[in-house]
Scaffold this active site. Structure first.
Site, PDB file in Angstrom:
ATOM      1  N   LYS A  11     -42.051   0.957 127.120  1.00  7.78           N
ATOM      2  CA  LYS A  11     -42.003   0.121 125.912  1.00  7.78           C
ATOM      3  C   LYS A  11     -40.599   0.097 125.290  1.00  7.78           C
ATOM      4  O   LYS A  11     -39.736   0.925 125.625  1.00  7.78           O
ATOM      5  CB  LYS A  11     -43.029   0.643 124.909  1.00  7.78           C
ATOM      6  CG  LYS A  11     -44.484   0.480 125.377  1.00  7.78           C
ATOM      7  CD  LYS A  11     -45.461   0.927 124.286  1.00  7.78           C
ATOM      8  CE  LYS A  11     -46.901   0.756 124.693  1.00  7.78           C
ATOM      9  NZ  LYS A  11     -47.849   1.183 123.612  1.00  7.78           N
ATOM     10  N   TYR A  51     -52.237  -7.896 124.649  1.00 10.06           N
ATOM     11  CA  TYR A  51     -52.950  -7.033 123.704  1.00 10.06           C
ATOM     12  C   TYR A  51     -54.078  -7.774 122.981  1.00 10.06           C
ATOM     13  O   TYR A  51     -54.508  -7.342 121.905  1.00 10.06           O
ATOM     14  CB  TYR A  51     -51.965  -6.432 122.701  1.00 10.06           C
ATOM     15  CG  TYR A  51     -51.272  -5.184 123.218  1.00 10.06           C
ATOM     16  CD1 TYR A  51     -51.993  -4.064 123.639  1.00 10.06           C
ATOM     17  CD2 TYR A  51     -49.884  -5.100 123.273  1.00 10.06           C
ATOM     18  CE1 TYR A  51     -51.366  -2.917 124.109  1.00 10.06           C
ATOM     19  CE2 TYR A  51     -49.251  -3.951 123.741  1.00 10.06           C
ATOM     20  CZ  TYR A  51     -50.002  -2.873 124.153  1.00 10.06           C
ATOM     21  OH  TYR A  51     -49.387  -1.721 124.615  1.00 10.06           O
ATOM     22  N   PHE A  59     -53.153  -3.316 113.002  1.00 16.91           N
ATOM     23  CA  PHE A  59     -51.782  -3.105 113.493  1.00 16.91           C
ATOM     24  C   PHE A  59     -51.355  -4.141 114.539  1.00 16.91           C
ATOM     25  O   PHE A  59     -50.268  -4.027 115.102  1.00 16.91           O
ATOM     26  CB  PHE A  59     -51.622  -1.684 114.069  1.00 16.91           C
ATOM     27  CG  PHE A  59     -52.589  -1.353 115.186  1.00 16.91           C
ATOM     28  CD1 PHE A  59     -52.371  -1.784 116.486  1.00 16.91           C
ATOM     29  CD2 PHE A  59     -53.728  -0.594 114.927  1.00 16.91           C
ATOM     30  CE1 PHE A  59     -53.255  -1.487 117.509  1.00 16.91           C
ATOM     31  CE2 PHE A  59     -54.632  -0.299 115.952  1.00 16.91           C
ATOM     32  CZ  PHE A  59     -54.389  -0.747 117.238  1.00 16.91           C
ATOM     33  N   ARG A  87     -52.946   8.090 132.792  1.00 18.51           N
ATOM     34  CA  ARG A  87     -53.357   8.317 131.397  1.00 18.51           C
ATOM     35  C   ARG A  87     -53.070   9.772 131.012  1.00 18.51           C
ATOM     36  O   ARG A  87     -52.627  10.058 129.900  1.00 18.51           O
ATOM     37  CB  ARG A  87     -54.848   8.006 131.207  1.00 18.51           C
ATOM     38  CG  ARG A  87     -55.246   6.572 131.518  1.00 18.51           C
ATOM     39  CD  ARG A  87     -54.869   5.574 130.466  1.00 18.51           C
ATOM     40  NE  ARG A  87     -55.435   5.859 129.172  1.00 18.51           N
ATOM     41  CZ  ARG A  87     -55.252   5.078 128.093  1.00 18.51           C
ATOM     42  NH1 ARG A  87     -54.505   3.978 128.191  1.00 18.51           N
ATOM     43  NH2 ARG A  87     -55.780   5.390 126.949  1.00 18.51           N
ATOM     44  N   THR A  93     -52.407   8.761 122.593  1.00 19.28           N
ATOM     45  CA  THR A  93     -51.748   7.622 121.923  1.00 19.28           C
ATOM     46  C   THR A  93     -50.811   8.098 120.818  1.00 19.28           C
ATOM     47  O   THR A  93     -49.689   7.610 120.687  1.00 19.28           O
ATOM     48  CB  THR A  93     -52.834   6.688 121.332  1.00 19.28           C
ATOM     49  OG1 THR A  93     -53.777   6.375 122.352  1.00 19.28           O
ATOM     50  CG2 THR A  93     -52.225   5.405 120.786  1.00 19.28           C
ATOM     51  N   ARG A 104     -45.502  10.947 126.331  1.00 17.46           N
ATOM     52  CA  ARG A 104     -45.496  10.698 124.891  1.00 17.46           C
ATOM     53  C   ARG A 104     -45.065  11.921 124.098  1.00 17.46           C
ATOM     54  O   ARG A 104     -44.393  11.796 123.067  1.00 17.46           O
ATOM     55  CB  ARG A 104     -46.857  10.166 124.457  1.00 17.46           C
ATOM     56  CG  ARG A 104     -47.029   8.691 124.885  1.00 17.46           C
ATOM     57  CD  ARG A 104     -48.439   8.223 124.728  1.00 17.46           C
ATOM     58  NE  ARG A 104     -48.558   6.765 124.821  1.00 17.46           N
ATOM     59  CZ  ARG A 104     -49.703   6.130 124.972  1.00 17.46           C
ATOM     60  NH1 ARG A 104     -50.842   6.820 125.052  1.00 17.46           N
ATOM     61  NH2 ARG A 104     -49.734   4.824 125.034  1.00 17.46           N
ATOM     62  N   ASN A 114     -44.792   4.345 121.062  1.00 17.13           N
ATOM     63  CA  ASN A 114     -45.199   5.504 121.861  1.00 17.13           C
ATOM     64  C   ASN A 114     -44.807   5.410 123.334  1.00 17.13           C
ATOM     65  O   ASN A 114     -45.459   5.990 124.204  1.00 17.13           O
ATOM     66  CB  ASN A 114     -46.690   5.776 121.663  1.00 17.13           C
ATOM     67  CG  ASN A 114     -47.555   4.606 122.097  1.00 17.13           C
ATOM     68  OD1 ASN A 114     -47.046   3.616 122.609  1.00 17.13           O
ATOM     69  ND2 ASN A 114     -48.853   4.731 121.907  1.00 17.13           N
ATOM     70  N   HIS A 117     -47.276   2.286 128.167  1.00 15.57           N
ATOM     71  CA  HIS A 117     -48.651   1.773 128.282  1.00 15.57           C
ATOM     72  C   HIS A 117     -49.149   2.111 129.669  1.00 15.57           C
ATOM     73  O   HIS A 117     -48.398   2.058 130.639  1.00 15.57           O
ATOM     74  CB  HIS A 117     -48.685   0.245 128.099  1.00 15.57           C
ATOM     75  CG  HIS A 117     -49.985  -0.354 128.571  1.00 15.57           C
ATOM     76  ND1 HIS A 117     -51.099  -0.421 127.756  1.00 15.57           N
ATOM     77  CD2 HIS A 117     -50.375  -0.847 129.779  1.00 15.57           C
ATOM     78  CE1 HIS A 117     -52.099  -0.956 128.448  1.00 15.57           C
ATOM     79  NE2 HIS A 117     -51.689  -1.221 129.679  1.00 15.57           N
ATOM     80  N   GLU A 128     -54.043  -6.769 134.311  1.00 16.63           N
ATOM     81  CA  GLU A 128     -52.702  -6.539 133.762  1.00 16.63           C
ATOM     82  C   GLU A 128     -51.634  -6.695 134.849  1.00 16.63           C
ATOM     83  O   GLU A 128     -50.575  -7.285 134.603  1.00 16.63           O
ATOM     84  CB  GLU A 128     -52.650  -5.153 133.113  1.00 16.63           C
ATOM     85  CG  GLU A 128     -53.490  -5.083 131.830  1.00 16.63           C
ATOM     86  CD  GLU A 128     -53.610  -3.691 131.241  1.00 16.63           C
ATOM     87  OE1 GLU A 128     -54.271  -3.569 130.184  1.00 16.63           O
ATOM     88  OE2 GLU A 128     -53.068  -2.720 131.810  1.00 16.63           O
TER      89      GLU A 128
HETATM   90  P1  GDP Z   1     -53.310   3.477 124.420  1.00 21.45           P
HETATM   91  O1  GDP Z   1     -54.296   3.005 125.439  1.00 21.45           O
HETATM   92  O2  GDP Z   1     -53.130   4.983 124.399  1.00 21.45           O
HETATM   93  O3  GDP Z   1     -51.981   2.766 124.528  1.00 21.45           O
HETATM   94  O4  GDP Z   1     -53.904   3.141 122.967  1.00 21.45           O
HETATM   95  P2  GDP Z   1     -54.734   1.919 122.373  1.00 21.45           P
HETATM   96  O5  GDP Z   1     -55.270   1.039 123.468  1.00 21.45           O
HETATM   97  O6  GDP Z   1     -55.709   2.480 121.391  1.00 21.45           O
HETATM   98  O7  GDP Z   1     -53.648   1.107 121.521  1.00 21.45           O
HETATM   99  C1  GDP Z   1     -52.743   0.243 122.155  1.00 21.45           C
HETATM  100  C2  GDP Z   1     -51.395   0.405 121.508  1.00 21.45           C
HETATM  101  O8  GDP Z   1     -51.462  -0.050 120.162  1.00 21.45           O
HETATM  102  C3  GDP Z   1     -50.890   1.843 121.392  1.00 21.45           C
HETATM  103  O9  GDP Z   1     -50.311   2.343 122.564  1.00 21.45           O
HETATM  104  C4  GDP Z   1     -49.877   1.716 120.272  1.00 21.45           C
HETATM  105  O10 GDP Z   1     -48.633   1.183 120.734  1.00 21.45           O
HETATM  106  C5  GDP Z   1     -50.554   0.700 119.365  1.00 21.45           C
HETATM  107  N1  GDP Z   1     -51.297   1.385 118.302  1.00 21.45           N
HETATM  108  C6  GDP Z   1     -52.486   2.051 118.399  1.00 21.45           C
HETATM  109  N2  GDP Z   1     -52.866   2.551 117.210  1.00 21.45           N
HETATM  110  C7  GDP Z   1     -51.904   2.170 116.327  1.00 21.45           C
HETATM  111  C8  GDP Z   1     -51.701   2.367 114.922  1.00 21.45           C
HETATM  112  O11 GDP Z   1     -52.507   3.004 114.249  1.00 21.45           O
HETATM  113  N3  GDP Z   1     -50.567   1.814 114.372  1.00 21.45           N
HETATM  114  C9  GDP Z   1     -49.675   1.085 115.114  1.00 21.45           C
HETATM  115  N4  GDP Z   1     -48.590   0.571 114.521  1.00 21.45           N
HETATM  116  N5  GDP Z   1     -49.814   0.893 116.431  1.00 21.45           N
HETATM  117  C10 GDP Z   1     -50.910   1.422 117.041  1.00 21.45           C
END
Ligand code: GDP
Length: 140
Positions: A11, A51, A59, A87, A93, A104, A114, A117, A128
């Protein structure tokens, strides 16, 4: 265990800090092979499509803005149990909850910024990968 392919993004927070090689070193040390990779500037449309599952989340706008704020590196990773393995290698996350040695924990700035992805299931990996790579760009 089956050999799988998963989709990865390095990212903007990581590419901006010149951490592409650092992230790739952790990926390769974990036994995953980078079988496709390119650095791109994502368009807003691409980020919104990618996304879309999070479009109702508070967010979402921040996430899309972040993903287009600098170049990203999109990748296909291959290995045994690659989806779950990556993962694990990525870590939680929220980097404050990520295990030692994960990407991370090592590199991420915040729950939003973070660093990486990784696909969460076989079907999402397939979708994807197809969004960003055509067949002859993947050489396993
Ligand atoms: P991942 O699968 O671990 O990447 O997590 P998720 O699928 O839950 O979320 C996708 C992405 O959205 C995350 O990797 C973060 O970049 C972003 N994200 C998730 N939760 C938050 C949040 O609470 N705030 C913000 N700004 N971004 C978030």
């Amino acid at each position: 265990m089956a050999v799988e392919r998963t989709f990865s993004i390095i990212k903007p927070d990581a590419t901006e800090r010149n951490l592409t090689g650092g992230v790739n070193a952790v990926i390769e040390k974990a036994g995953l092979r980078i079988i496709a990779q390119k650095r791109i500037q994502m368009t807003r449309k691409q980020a919104e499509t990618f996304y879309a599952v999070h479009s109702a989340r508070p967010f979402f706008g921040e996430l899309v803005d972040f993903m287009i704020s600098a170049p990203v590196v999109v990748q296909v990773l291959e290995g045994e149990n690659a989806i779950a393995k990556y993962r694990d290698v990525m870590g939680a996350t929220d980097p404050s909850k990520a295990a030692e040695g994960t990407i991370r924990k090592l590199f991420a700035k915040s729950i939003g910024e973070n660093s990486v992805h990784g696909s969460d299931a076989a079907e999402t990996a397939r979708i994807e990968i197809a969004q960003f790579f055509s067949g002859n760009e993947i050489a396993g």
